[in-house]
Write a protein that holds these residues in place. Sequence first.
Motif, mmCIF file in Angstrom:
data_model
loop_
_atom_site.group_PDB
_atom_site.id
_atom_site.type_symbol
_atom_site.label_atom_id
_atom_site.label_comp_id
_atom_site.label_asym_id
_atom_site.label_seq_id
_atom_site.Cartn_x
_atom_site.Cartn_y
_atom_site.Cartn_z
ATOM 1 N N TYR A 103 0.782 -1.137 -0.048
ATOM 2 C CA TYR A 103 -0.051 -0.124 -0.036
ATOM 3 C C TYR A 103 0.907 1.130 -0.033
ATOM 4 O O TYR A 103 0.437 2.213 -0.568
ATOM 5 C CB TYR A 103 -0.908 0.106 1.172
ATOM 6 N N ARG A 107 0.437 4.185 -2.584
ATOM 7 C CA ARG A 107 0.276 5.660 -2.441
ATOM 8 C C ARG A 107 1.054 6.570 -2.916
ATOM 9 O O ARG A 107 0.802 7.640 -2.956
ATOM 10 C CB ARG A 107 0.474 5.618 -0.641
ATOM 11 N N ASN A 113 -7.460 7.179 -8.048
ATOM 12 C CA ASN A 113 -7.866 6.249 -7.097
ATOM 13 C C ASN A 113 -8.432 5.134 -7.556
ATOM 14 O O ASN A 113 -9.492 5.161 -8.249
ATOM 15 C CB ASN A 113 -8.950 6.954 -6.018
ATOM 16 N N LEU A 143 -9.215 1.394 3.353
ATOM 17 C CA LEU A 143 -9.121 1.775 1.766
ATOM 18 C C LEU A 143 -10.229 2.057 1.139
ATOM 19 O O LEU A 143 -10.335 2.214 -0.121
ATOM 20 C CB LEU A 143 -8.246 0.560 1.142
ATOM 21 N N ASP A 180 -15.791 6.494 0.316
ATOM 22 C CA ASP A 180 -14.519 5.813 0.224
ATOM 23 C C ASP A 180 -13.279 6.612 0.228
ATOM 24 O O ASP A 180 -12.332 6.247 0.784
ATOM 25 C CB ASP A 180 -14.589 5.003 -1.176
ATOM 26 N N ARG A 184 -9.968 6.499 2.823
ATOM 27 C CA ARG A 184 -8.631 6.630 2.418
ATOM 28 C C ARG A 184 -7.900 7.612 2.703
ATOM 29 O O ARG A 184 -6.615 7.473 2.925
ATOM 30 C CB ARG A 184 -8.816 6.318 0.926
ATOM 31 N N TYR A 187 -6.942 7.407 6.336
ATOM 32 C CA TYR A 187 -5.963 6.377 6.299
ATOM 33 C C TYR A 187 -4.658 6.803 6.237
ATOM 34 O O TYR A 187 -3.539 6.735 6.780
ATOM 35 C CB TYR A 187 -6.354 5.065 5.834
ATOM 36 N N ASN A 188 -4.560 7.682 5.098
ATOM 37 C CA ASN A 188 -3.370 8.064 4.521
ATOM 38 C C ASN A 188 -2.739 8.841 5.673
ATOM 39 O O ASN A 188 -1.408 8.961 5.762
ATOM 40 C CB ASN A 188 -3.353 8.856 3.186
#
Length: 226
Positions: A103, A107, A113, A143, A180, A184, A187-188
């Motif tokens: 990932y 990234r 995306n 994700l 979504d 994401r 999370y990033n």
Amino acid sequence: MDIEVAKVVLLGEAGVGKTCLIKQFTENKFDNTELSSLSAQYVSKTIDYLDTKKAIKFDIWDTVGQERFRSIAKIFYKDARVILFVYDITSKKTFDALINFWYEELRNNLTENPIYAVVGNKNDLYMNQQVDTSDAKDLAKNLGGIFQLTSAKTNEGIKNLFDNIGKKLLKPNYKYDENDNIARENYNKKKEKENNTKIRIKKYDNKKNNKNKATQDDKNKKNGCC
Ligand code: GTP
């Protein structure tokens, strides 16, 4: 019937079952011999989604998991619409590699995306399970993607996986699915924070080591040593 084309790329460590999954999906066959893929392989399969009067032609690229071939994968996943992150449920290190290597790699290299799916393969070996399913579900959620347990051996979960991918692809404006994207992005941000902390700890350790070394050098000089 309208046909959409979607490029799918499978990523994950060597031996997790990427080639077998695709063989089962496209040919309904399971091959038990361990044949490490020598380069990326391409197959395609079209599925009709009758309720939507649409079909999707999945152009599937199966990449090689071995470390020395990893840089080749970049050529294939750059313009993928779907990324399958495959791990082996009996091997924790294959799951950790999705988070810590695959990932991270994507990234830093993707501009668009894609749709992500986290795929726990070899579910027929559930008695030897090493990866907590809830951890894998969390990763998929982070994700903004799909989670699916599969077995390339028994054919479990593979149709379901591609049905769910198809549903997402056929959703109007799937690229802009707000929830979504928000998942994401959060999370990033979390990963960025973790990485910065790691860098800070490393810098601090280096400084400390250099200081200790300097003190030791001083002591050695004083003692007329070295
Ligand atoms: P690389 O090409 O090296 O990246 O490996 P890969 O991820 O393509 O793995 P591959 O499909 O070659 O499978 C590796 C081994 O796992 C083979 O011996 C397969 O028979 C076995 N295998 C794959 N899928 C399953 C599964 O669902 N269940 C079980 N029991 N074995 C599986």
